[in-house]
Design an enzyme around this catalytic site. Structure first.
Site, PDB file in Angstrom:
ATOM      1  CG  ASP A  78      -0.420  -0.430   2.604  1.00  0.00           C
ATOM      2  OD1 ASP A  78       0.795  -0.574   2.850  1.00  0.00           O
ATOM      3  OD2 ASP A  78      -0.748   0.512   3.328  1.00  0.00           O
ATOM      4  CD  GLU A 136       2.802  -1.099   7.853  1.00  0.00           C
ATOM      5  OE1 GLU A 136       3.280  -1.351   9.147  1.00  0.00           O
ATOM      6  OE2 GLU A 136       3.487   0.238   6.924  1.00  0.00           O
TER       7      GLU A 136
HETATM    8 NI    NI Z   1       6.493   1.215   5.398  1.00  0.00          NI
END
Ligand code: NI
Length: 387
Positions: A78, A136
């Site tokens: 991401d 994440e």
């Molecule tokens: Ni990172």
């Protein structure tokens, strides 16, 4: 077949292309559709079985010619809600979204390692699982969902890395034990009673109470937790009131707590709530307190750290490996390490790139990409040979 070094250097141009393609088309948490399609097409072309895992995530399996252990390598996918400031040719084409943390590089590195390992599959004893994980950047994150959907099924050990701007390019930073912090968020609304600023005695002033809360909370670290235990309590936003002559009804503040030890985390969380409530009561105000647990602390298995160190020294040389102090940032790789042994390394990309992670000017030293490929491929091979 050449050495890992020769093969990784030979694909340096491809690694840069992959990374810049991801960089041009960044996607936010759980929206990594295009990203996943690119990764899936590559894995399938390399003869790796792929299935969807954890929403937009992917789980690839490379089966070796002989039975053995199963080792997982993980990359996060991401980007961040950041408006990129750059004049290079691979600037983000999705306005307001940017790979400002290096996850574009992580994907390129794990793809490169997959290519090197796929070329060795016949000689390989055991399997390598490739986890491309969404989301994440913010809790609840993608790792827990990947695990719930079988990401770690049959996996004996897991490894990952983060490209790291504070370290010089090519340096591998390792730490055994608690390496990254639990990063929690909190919000407290101090409720008083508004009125004219000239008659504070007829109000319950939430501004003064809020100011006292901020100060009183500083004693949690200085007077409540052990001086030997790293803890951060920071208030990061304060909002209340509209004009100079009205005492407002309420003030809302948010902040973050960083800890490494679960017992300390629980104690600080409880203490912070008590401090908010008791301090507000002192002023006749009240507190509405919300606390959101972040990712748990990332705890590297010492044996796995030794394994990464051996692989890094052999592949990149002893001078490239450094013991580092723990980092107060959070990382949801922690969830994998709660279930299987493994290690998370930091890989320096800082040379010529002074802007920190999450900055709108963040960029990486792309010469490090082949080093990351060599490191992860060598770690996977080393981990399989332990069978
Ligand atoms: Ni990172």
């Amino acid at each position: 077949m050449g050495t890992l070094a020769a093969e990784a250097e030979a694909m340096a141009g491809t690694l840069v292309e992959w990374r810049r393609d991801f960089h041009r088309y960044p996607e936010l948490a759980f929206a990594e559709e295009r990203t996943a399609a690119v990764v899936r097409a590559f894995l399938e072309s390399a003869g790796i079985e792929v299935r969807a895992c954890g929403g937009t995530g992917l789980r690839g399996v490379l089966r070796g010619g002989r039975p053995g252990r199963t080792v997982a390598l993980r990359a996060d996918m991401d980007a961040l809600p950041v408006d990129e400031v750059a004049d290079h040719g691979y600037r983000s084409q999705n306005s307001g979204v940017m790979h400002a943390c290096g996850h574009d590089g992580h994907m390129a590195i794990v793809m490169g390692a997959a290519r090197l390992l796929a070329a060795r599959r016949e000689a390989m004893a055991g399997n390598v699982v490739f986890l491309f994980q969404p989301a994440e950047e913010s809790p609840p994150g993608g790792a827990a969902r990947m695990i719930a959907e079988g990401a770690l099924d049959g996996v004996d050990a897991i490894f990952g890395l983060h490209l790291w701007q504070p370290l010089p390019s090519g340096v591998v930073g390792l730490h055994a034990g608690a390496t990254m912090a639990q990063a929690d968020n909190f919000e407290v609304t101090v409720r008083g009673r508004s009125g004219h600023a000239s008659q504070p005695n007829l109000t319950v002033d939430p501004v003064v109470a809020a100011a006292e809360v901020v100060i009183a909370a500083q004693t949690i670290v200085s007077r409540f937790t052990s001086p030997l235990e790293p803890v951060v309590v920071s208030f990061t936003t304060v909002h209340g009131g509209r004009v100079h002559n009205i005492i407002p009804d309420e003030v809302t503040m948010t902040g973050t707590v960083r800890t490494f030890d679960p017992a300390t985390q629980l104690a600080v969380k409880r203490r912070l709530e008590e401090v908010c409530e008791a301090t507000c009561r002192l002023f006749g105000a009240s507190a509405a307190f919300t606390y959101i647990d972040g990712y748990p602390p990332l705890v590297n298995d010492p044996g796995s750290v030794d394994l990464v160190r051996r692989a890094a020294v052999r592949e990149l040389g002893a001078a490239a490996v450094q013991d580092i102090a723990p980092v107060m940032g959070g990382e949801d790789f922690a969830y994998y390490l709660q279930r299987v042994p493994g290690a998370f390394a930091l890989l320096g990309i800082g040379d010529g790139h002074p802007h920190p992670h999450h900055s709108a000017r963040f960029d990486i030293d792309e010469r490090v990409l082949p080093l990351g490929v060599r490191l992860l491929a060598a770690v996977a091979l080393e981990a399989l040979e332990l069978a």
